[in-house]
Design a protein around this motif. Structure first.
Motif, PDB file in Angstrom:
ATOM      1  N   GLU A   8      -7.175   0.363   6.936  1.00 44.47           N
ATOM      2  CA  GLU A   8      -7.116   0.296   6.052  1.00 44.47           C
ATOM      3  C   GLU A   8      -9.431  -0.356   5.658  1.00 44.47           C
ATOM      4  N   ARG A  36      -3.203   6.908   3.431  1.00 43.70           N
ATOM      5  CA  ARG A  36      -2.167   6.641   3.350  1.00 43.70           C
ATOM      6  C   ARG A  36      -2.164   6.047   1.507  1.00 43.70           C
ATOM      7  N   PHE A  37      -3.116   5.523   1.010  1.00 42.64           N
ATOM      8  CA  PHE A  37      -3.062   4.482  -0.368  1.00 42.64           C
ATOM      9  C   PHE A  37      -5.129   4.617  -0.425  1.00 42.64           C
ATOM     10  N   GLU A  38      -4.712   5.123  -1.761  1.00 44.60           N
ATOM     11  CA  GLU A  38      -5.916   4.511  -2.382  1.00 44.60           C
ATOM     12  C   GLU A  38      -6.175   3.620  -3.381  1.00 44.60           C
ATOM     13  N   ARG A  39      -6.712   2.973  -3.524  1.00 42.62           N
ATOM     14  CA  ARG A  39      -6.268   2.452  -4.954  1.00 42.62           C
ATOM     15  C   ARG A  39      -8.155   1.417  -6.004  1.00 42.62           C
ATOM     16  N   SER A  74      -4.424   4.909  -8.652  1.00 42.62           N
ATOM     17  CA  SER A  74      -3.411   4.232  -7.468  1.00 42.62           C
ATOM     18  C   SER A  74      -2.603   5.879  -7.087  1.00 42.62           C
ATOM     19  N   ARG A  75      -3.106   6.107  -5.956  1.00 43.26           N
ATOM     20  CA  ARG A  75      -2.333   7.599  -5.216  1.00 43.26           C
ATOM     21  C   ARG A  75      -1.785   7.427  -3.999  1.00 43.26           C
ATOM     22  N   PRO A  76      -0.958   7.437  -3.367  1.00 46.43           N
ATOM     23  CA  PRO A  76      -0.633   8.834  -3.985  1.00 46.43           C
ATOM     24  C   PRO A  76       0.000   9.199  -5.508  1.00 46.43           C
ATOM     25  N   ASP A  77      -0.166   9.895  -5.650  1.00 50.29           N
ATOM     26  CA  ASP A  77       0.197   9.763  -6.905  1.00 50.29           C
ATOM     27  C   ASP A  77       1.613  11.176  -7.110  1.00 50.29           C
TER      28      ASP A  77
END
Length: 109
Positions: A32, A66-69, A79-82
């Motif tokens: 992260e 895993r995520f991107e914000r 906000s991903r994943p979408d």
């Protein structure tokens, strides 16, 4: 002008997710990263970019999001994943910054 770059090259140049993650972890773990940008100490609406990265369990073991914000103050900008990422998981191999058609709207914020 150099070509390439992006998430896959950045992770690959450092030996892959398994070389970057916490070596004391007993199970596969993720990475992260969080970056905050402001126009000074009194900025009440700083930008915050957060990225969570994991390795594909099968196949080429590419780095995947895993995520991107992205937030600006308390407002969510990205906000991903979408739903589009869930329909095409290959999109998770690139950040929104790499996907020029994807980042167009929030870059104007």
């Amino acid at each position: 002008m150099p070509t390439g770059g992006g998430l896959q090259q950045a992770i690959g140049d450092r030996g892959g997710v398994s070389a970057i993650r916490c070596l004391a972890a007993r199970q596969p773990s993720h990475i992260e990263v969080s970056v905050c940008l402001s126009e000074g100490s009194l900025d009440e609406n700083p930008w915050k970019y957060e990225l969570g990265i994991e390795q594909e369990p099968r196949g080429k073991h590419k780095a995947k999001l895993r995520f991107e914000r992205v937030t600006r103050g308390t407002a969510s900008v990205l906000s991903r994943p979408d739903s589009q990422d869930k329909a095409d998981e290959e999109r998770l191999c690139q950040t929104a910054l790499e996907q020029t058609m994807f980042n167009k709207a929030w870059m104007r914020s």
